[in-house]
Design a protein around this motif. Structure first.
Motif, PDB file in Angstrom:
ATOM      1  N   GLU A 102       0.828  -1.209   0.000  1.00 23.99           N
ATOM      2  CA  GLU A 102       0.000   0.000   0.000  1.00 23.99           C
ATOM      3  C   GLU A 102       0.864   1.261   0.000  1.00 23.99           C
ATOM      4  N   GLY A 103       0.547   2.152  -0.938  1.00 23.31           N
ATOM      5  CA  GLY A 103       1.262   3.419  -1.015  1.00 23.31           C
ATOM      6  C   GLY A 103       2.593   3.362  -1.725  1.00 23.31           C
ATOM      7  N   ALA A 104       2.918   2.234  -2.368  1.00 17.83           N
ATOM      8  CA  ALA A 104       4.224   2.109  -3.032  1.00 17.83           C
ATOM      9  C   ALA A 104       4.375   3.082  -4.198  1.00 17.83           C
ATOM     10  N   GLY A 105       3.281   3.520  -4.789  1.00 14.36           N
ATOM     11  CA  GLY A 105       3.343   4.618  -5.749  1.00 14.36           C
ATOM     12  C   GLY A 105       3.390   4.232  -7.212  1.00 14.36           C
ATOM     13  N   TRP A 106       3.454   5.303  -8.021  1.00 10.21           N
ATOM     14  CA  TRP A 106       3.349   5.175  -9.480  1.00 10.21           C
ATOM     15  C   TRP A 106       4.481   4.372 -10.076  1.00 10.21           C
ATOM     16  N   VAL A 107       5.693   4.534  -9.573  1.00 10.09           N
ATOM     17  CA  VAL A 107       6.831   3.799 -10.133  1.00 10.09           C
ATOM     18  C   VAL A 107       6.625   2.300  -9.958  1.00 10.09           C
ATOM     19  N   ALA A 108       6.132   1.884  -8.795  1.00 11.35           N
ATOM     20  CA  ALA A 108       5.851   0.467  -8.586  1.00 11.35           C
ATOM     21  C   ALA A 108       4.796  -0.026  -9.568  1.00 11.35           C
ATOM     22  N   ILE A 109       3.772   0.785  -9.804  1.00  8.44           N
ATOM     23  CA  ILE A 109       2.714   0.381 -10.736  1.00  8.44           C
ATOM     24  C   ILE A 109       3.262   0.233 -12.149  1.00  8.44           C
ATOM     25  N   THR A 110       4.032   1.188 -12.606  1.00  6.54           N
ATOM     26  CA  THR A 110       4.560   1.106 -13.969  1.00  6.54           C
ATOM     27  C   THR A 110       5.546  -0.049 -14.121  1.00  6.54           C
ATOM     28  N   THR A 112      -0.474   4.872 -27.442  1.00  6.64           N
ATOM     29  CA  THR A 112      -0.666   3.645 -28.219  1.00  6.64           C
ATOM     30  C   THR A 112       0.129   3.682 -29.513  1.00  6.64           C
ATOM     31  N   PHE A 113       0.249   4.851 -30.105  1.00  3.49           N
ATOM     32  CA  PHE A 113       1.092   4.977 -31.304  1.00  3.49           C
ATOM     33  C   PHE A 113       2.520   4.532 -30.984  1.00  3.49           C
ATOM     34  N   VAL A 114       3.067   5.007 -29.879  1.00  2.00           N
ATOM     35  CA  VAL A 114       4.424   4.627 -29.492  1.00  2.00           C
ATOM     36  C   VAL A 114       4.507   3.117 -29.266  1.00  2.00           C
ATOM     37  N   LEU A 115       3.506   2.555 -28.598  1.00  2.00           N
ATOM     38  CA  LEU A 115       3.505   1.118 -28.335  1.00  2.00           C
ATOM     39  C   LEU A 115       3.488   0.312 -29.632  1.00  2.00           C
ATOM     40  N   VAL A 116       2.521   0.586 -30.502  1.00  3.41           N
ATOM     41  CA  VAL A 116       2.334  -0.238 -31.694  1.00  3.41           C
ATOM     42  C   VAL A 116       3.462  -0.028 -32.697  1.00  3.41           C
ATOM     43  N   PHE A 117       3.861   1.224 -32.904  1.00  2.00           N
ATOM     44  CA  PHE A 117       4.979   1.448 -33.825  1.00  2.00           C
ATOM     45  C   PHE A 117       6.255   0.843 -33.262  1.00  2.00           C
ATOM     46  N   PRO A 152      10.062 -10.361 -25.711  1.00  2.00           N
ATOM     47  CA  PRO A 152       9.043  -9.991 -24.721  1.00  2.00           C
ATOM     48  C   PRO A 152       9.564  -9.054 -23.639  1.00  2.00           C
ATOM     49  N   LEU A 153      10.820  -9.228 -23.251  1.00  2.00           N
ATOM     50  CA  LEU A 153      11.402  -8.350 -22.235  1.00  2.00           C
ATOM     51  C   LEU A 153      11.534  -6.929 -22.769  1.00  2.00           C
ATOM     52  N   VAL A 154      11.904  -6.804 -24.028  1.00  2.00           N
ATOM     53  CA  VAL A 154      12.036  -5.485 -24.644  1.00  2.00           C
ATOM     54  C   VAL A 154      10.666  -4.798 -24.713  1.00  2.00           C
ATOM     55  N   VAL A 155       9.625  -5.564 -25.048  1.00  2.00           N
ATOM     56  CA  VAL A 155       8.267  -5.003 -25.068  1.00  2.00           C
ATOM     57  C   VAL A 155       7.874  -4.550 -23.659  1.00  2.00           C
ATOM     58  N   GLY A 156       8.241  -5.320 -22.644  1.00  2.00           N
ATOM     59  CA  GLY A 156       7.963  -4.918 -21.270  1.00  2.00           C
ATOM     60  C   GLY A 156       8.640  -3.614 -20.905  1.00  2.00           C
ATOM     61  N   VAL A 157       9.880  -3.431 -21.374  1.00  2.00           N
ATOM     62  CA  VAL A 157      10.590  -2.174 -21.123  1.00  2.00           C
ATOM     63  C   VAL A 157       9.892  -1.026 -21.839  1.00  2.00           C
ATOM     64  N   LEU A 158       9.382  -1.282 -23.039  1.00  2.00           N
ATOM     65  CA  LEU A 158       8.627  -0.257 -23.774  1.00  2.00           C
ATOM     66  C   LEU A 158       7.389   0.157 -22.981  1.00  2.00           C
ATOM     67  N   ILE A 159       6.669  -0.812 -22.425  1.00  2.00           N
ATOM     68  CA  ILE A 159       5.491  -0.507 -21.601  1.00  2.00           C
ATOM     69  C   ILE A 159       5.900   0.308 -20.376  1.00  2.00           C
ATOM     70  N   SER A 207       8.464   2.299 -20.109  1.00  2.00           N
ATOM     71  CA  SER A 207       8.828   3.637 -20.569  1.00  2.00           C
ATOM     72  C   SER A 207       7.584   4.481 -20.852  1.00  2.00           C
ATOM     73  N   ILE A 208       6.600   3.891 -21.518  1.00  2.00           N
ATOM     74  CA  ILE A 208       5.351   4.617 -21.802  1.00  2.00           C
ATOM     75  C   ILE A 208       4.669   5.009 -20.502  1.00  2.00           C
ATOM     76  N   GLY A 209       4.621   4.084 -19.555  1.00  2.00           N
ATOM     77  CA  GLY A 209       3.961   4.372 -18.284  1.00  2.00           C
ATOM     78  C   GLY A 209       4.626   5.494 -17.525  1.00  2.00           C
ATOM     79  N   LEU A 210       5.954   5.461 -17.454  1.00  2.00           N
ATOM     80  CA  LEU A 210       6.690   6.485 -16.714  1.00  2.00           C
ATOM     81  C   LEU A 210       6.605   7.851 -17.389  1.00  2.00           C
ATOM     82  N   SER A 211       6.658   7.860 -18.707  1.00  2.00           N
ATOM     83  CA  SER A 211       6.763   9.124 -19.439  1.00  2.00           C
ATOM     84  C   SER A 211       5.424   9.692 -19.893  1.00  2.00           C
ATOM     85  N   LEU A 212       4.485   8.821 -20.260  1.00  2.00           N
ATOM     86  CA  LEU A 212       3.245   9.275 -20.885  1.00  2.00           C
ATOM     87  C   LEU A 212       1.994   8.885 -20.109  1.00  2.00           C
ATOM     88  N   GLY A 213       2.148   8.125 -19.033  1.00  2.00           N
ATOM     89  CA  GLY A 213       0.980   7.567 -18.367  1.00  2.00           C
ATOM     90  C   GLY A 213       0.342   8.425 -17.304  1.00  2.00           C
TER      91      GLY A 213
END
Length: 238
Positions: free
Chosen positions: A37-45, A145-150, A166-173, A175-181
């Motif tokens: 509880e309360g771990a924050g946005w970084v934990a979620i992303t 989503t453009f960043v994700l799909v492209f 798959p690990l690279v796709v996870g890093v992309l997710i 990155s999107i979460g931290l920067s654009l989410g």
């Protein structure tokens, strides 16, 4: 199972795991008396990024592991998926997302009972913007989503060590979460939002409020638009 049935099942299973792990980390951070509880946005992303990678690893040996209607649309547009498979994939993805959300509810059953914040409860299932502004919210989801799909399409033009994709796709997710989410919670996946929102609507949650259906069209429509734009640009370049 036949080849097509196995491929469709892989979309169901992978999306179920995706939501179980992704919404699971949101529940862990948001619900009362959770150890996280309360771990924050970084934990979620970080949890979402890892969850995507694990879901692709788990289901990818059976099919393409799109786990996302927007990715499915984009891949069909560039010729990497037969159009006849688009609707079955999307149905499987949404169904898997509903089941994944139910599993999150079962995992945190006691914590849902302890939580009275209706926004926190809904947030463990579906996304919501920090500021409700239709144009801004749509743009946020389109861009993410453009960043994700492209990005996924671009990864296909690169050579990775076996099993690394798959690990690279996870890093992309991640990155999107931290920067654009930060604006809308980065649904970037219609199934990820719609399936759990449906689950929220029918589950017997003690302190739940409404399911915010007025906003729900944005994380469905905007990601599909972002994916289509990504596919169009990819086709122009390639």
């Amino acid at each position: 199972m036949t080849g097509d049935m196995l491929t469709i099942f892989s979309e169901f299973l992978g999306t179920m795991i995706l939501i179980l792990l992704g919404d699971g980390v949101v529940a862990a951070v948001s619900l009362k008396k959770s150890k996280a509880e309360g771990a924050g946005w970084v934990a979620i992303t970080m949890g979402w990024g890892a969850g995507v990678a694990m879901a692709v690893y788990i289901s990818g040996f059976m099919g393409p592991a799109h786990l996302n209607p927007a990715v499915t649309l984009g891949m069909a547009m560039i010729g990497n998926l037969e159009w006849s498979m688009v609707i079955p994939f999307i149905i499987a993805q949404v169904a898997g997302a509903i089941v994944g959300a139910v599993l999150v509810w079962l995992t945190y059953l006691a914590h849902f009972r302890e939580t009275t914040d209706q926004g926190a409860i809904l947030g463990t299932f579906a996304t919501a913007p920090e500021i409700y502004d239709t144009v801004s919210n749509v743009m946020s989801e389109v861009i993410g989503t453009f960043v994700l799909v492209f990005g996924i399409m671009a990864f296909g033009q690169n050579s990775f060590t076996d099993g690394l994709n798959p690990l690279v796709v996870g890093v992309l997710i991640l990155s999107i979460g931290l920067s654009l989410g930060g604006s809308t919670g980065y649904a970037i996946n219609p199934a990820r939002d719609l399936g759990p929102r449906i689950a929220h609507a029918f589950l017997p949650l003690k302190n739940k409020g409404g399911s915010d259906w007025g906003y729900s069209w944005i994380p469905v429509v905007a990601p599909m638009l972002g994916a289509a734009l990504a596919a169009l640009l990819y086709m122009v370049i390639i």
